[in-house]
Design an enzyme around this catalytic site. Structure first.
Site, PDB file in Angstrom:
ATOM      1  N   GLU A  80      -2.102  -8.462  39.563  1.00 28.97           N
ATOM      2  CA  GLU A  80      -2.634  -7.949  40.826  1.00 28.97           C
ATOM      3  C   GLU A  80      -1.598  -7.184  41.643  1.00 28.97           C
ATOM      4  O   GLU A  80      -1.948  -6.539  42.635  1.00 28.97           O
ATOM      5  CB  GLU A  80      -3.199  -9.109  41.648  1.00 28.97           C
TER       6      GLU A  80
ATOM      7  N   GLU B 294       2.597 -24.490  24.043  1.00 24.52           N
ATOM      8  CA  GLU B 294       3.255 -24.996  25.249  1.00 24.52           C
ATOM      9  C   GLU B 294       4.406 -25.941  24.924  1.00 24.52           C
ATOM     10  O   GLU B 294       5.264 -26.202  25.762  1.00 24.52           O
ATOM     11  CB  GLU B 294       2.253 -25.704  26.158  1.00 24.52           C
TER      12      GLU B 294
END
Length: 323
Positions: A102, A133
């Site tokens: 963004e 992960e």
């Protein structure tokens, strides 16, 4: 077939140790008072959940001094040309990628200036990538590929504060001389201990045991919003509370651009359109044309000389006189 010593065996010491570690985490705590939540009316469940969320902002508020220090350190490095890099797995990784994605339309950041890394890469945004992960080495490789160095800031994001990918990212970045920030939702986390700046927002146990996409995810989103937004304010990406570096990549943003110029200057619609035409649609430049009484090329030169800070460029254009 499992052997008792296999890490995947239910009886393995490694799995038992991991279970004990998770049980000790605030974000993993079981809440017996909610054991019958599935039997409640929908409105009651929604009311409880809304009440849980109401406490997140207060938990973030308790960590504002640490966050402010981290922002100032980040902005100083980015002013030297450094990058802001988020690294996390699962929900934490997705939130980092979201915040990074963004920044270009909101603040007209350069490609690669704000980066979101998620364990497992782009496919992990929509599908779980098994084992990603758990790899500190994978994080180190991702950062090495970026060539992270002393002017960069790396933010490890992990609700538990112990995710190997986030820990590996911070550890690698610190060795490379980068500024490091550890964002987690447990106090005294390994991630916080590994980073230059620890931001540990303790939101308490989740409504659904261990579902850190809930309060922990909300807290991480709030912190990342502040980290990127205030850093961009410090870099001169705004004029007051106006997004003067907005990139007008669609009709909505073109309309917003005209409105920002008008709000910043009080100019008429015709004057606004003329200034934007003079500056190739650059909002910040158009504001300087109107308030500083300069032409487009001069506005561009003054902004470059001021490092993109509109107030400083305006001061130069007007000789310090109020615009």
């Amino acid at each position: 077939m499992y052997s008792p010593d296999s890490p995947d065996s239910p009886d393995s010491p490694a799995r038992a140790a991991l279970g004990a570690q998770l049980a000790a985490l605030t974000t993993e705590a079981f809440r017996p008072e909610l054991a019958d939540i599935d039997r409640l009316p929908t409105l009651d469940i929604a009311t409880i959940m809304n009440g849980e969320d109401a406490g997140v902002a207060g938990a973030v508020a308790a960590r504002l001094p640490e966050l402010a220090a981290a922002i100032d350190a980040t902005a100083a490095r980015m002013a030297r040309g450094g990058r802001l890099v988020y690294a996390g797995a699962g929900t934490a990784g997705r939130l980092g990628v979201l915040d990074a994605s963004e920044c270009p339309p909101t603040f007209n950041t350069e490609p690669g200036q704000v980066v979101g890394l998620i364990a497992g890469g782009t496919p992990a945004l929509v599908t779980a990538v098994e084992g990603a992960e758990d790899s500190a080495e994978l994080a180190a490789g991702d950062l090495a590929a970026l060539g992270v160095g002393p002017d960069d800031t790396v933010v490890g994001v992990s609700a538990s504060g112990r995710t190997p990918y986030a820990l590996g990212a911070v550890t690698h970045a610190r060795v490379a001389g980068a500024l490091t920030i550890g964002l987690s939702c447990n106090a005294g986390s390994p991630l916080g201990a590994a980073a230059d700046h620890a931001i540990e927002v303790v939101v308490g146990p989740e409504l659904l045991t261990g579902s850190t996409r809930l309060k922990a995810g909300t807290a991480q989103k709030l912190v990342l919003n502040m980290l990127s937004t205030i850093t961009m304010i410090r870099l001169g990406k705004t004029y007051g509370n106006l997004m003067v570096d907005v990139r007008a990549s669609n009709e909505k943003l073109r309309v917003r651009s005209r409105r920002i110029v008008a709000l910043a200057t009080g100019a008429s619609e015709a004057e606004t359109e003329a200034a934007l035409a003079e500056t190739g649609g650059e909002v910040k430049n158009a504001v300087l044309v109107l308030l500083g009484g300069v032409d487009g090329p001069t506005a561009a030169r003054l902004l470059e000389a001021s490092g993109g800070h509109l107030r400083a460029a305006l001061h130069t254009a007007t000789g310090g006189r109020p615009s």
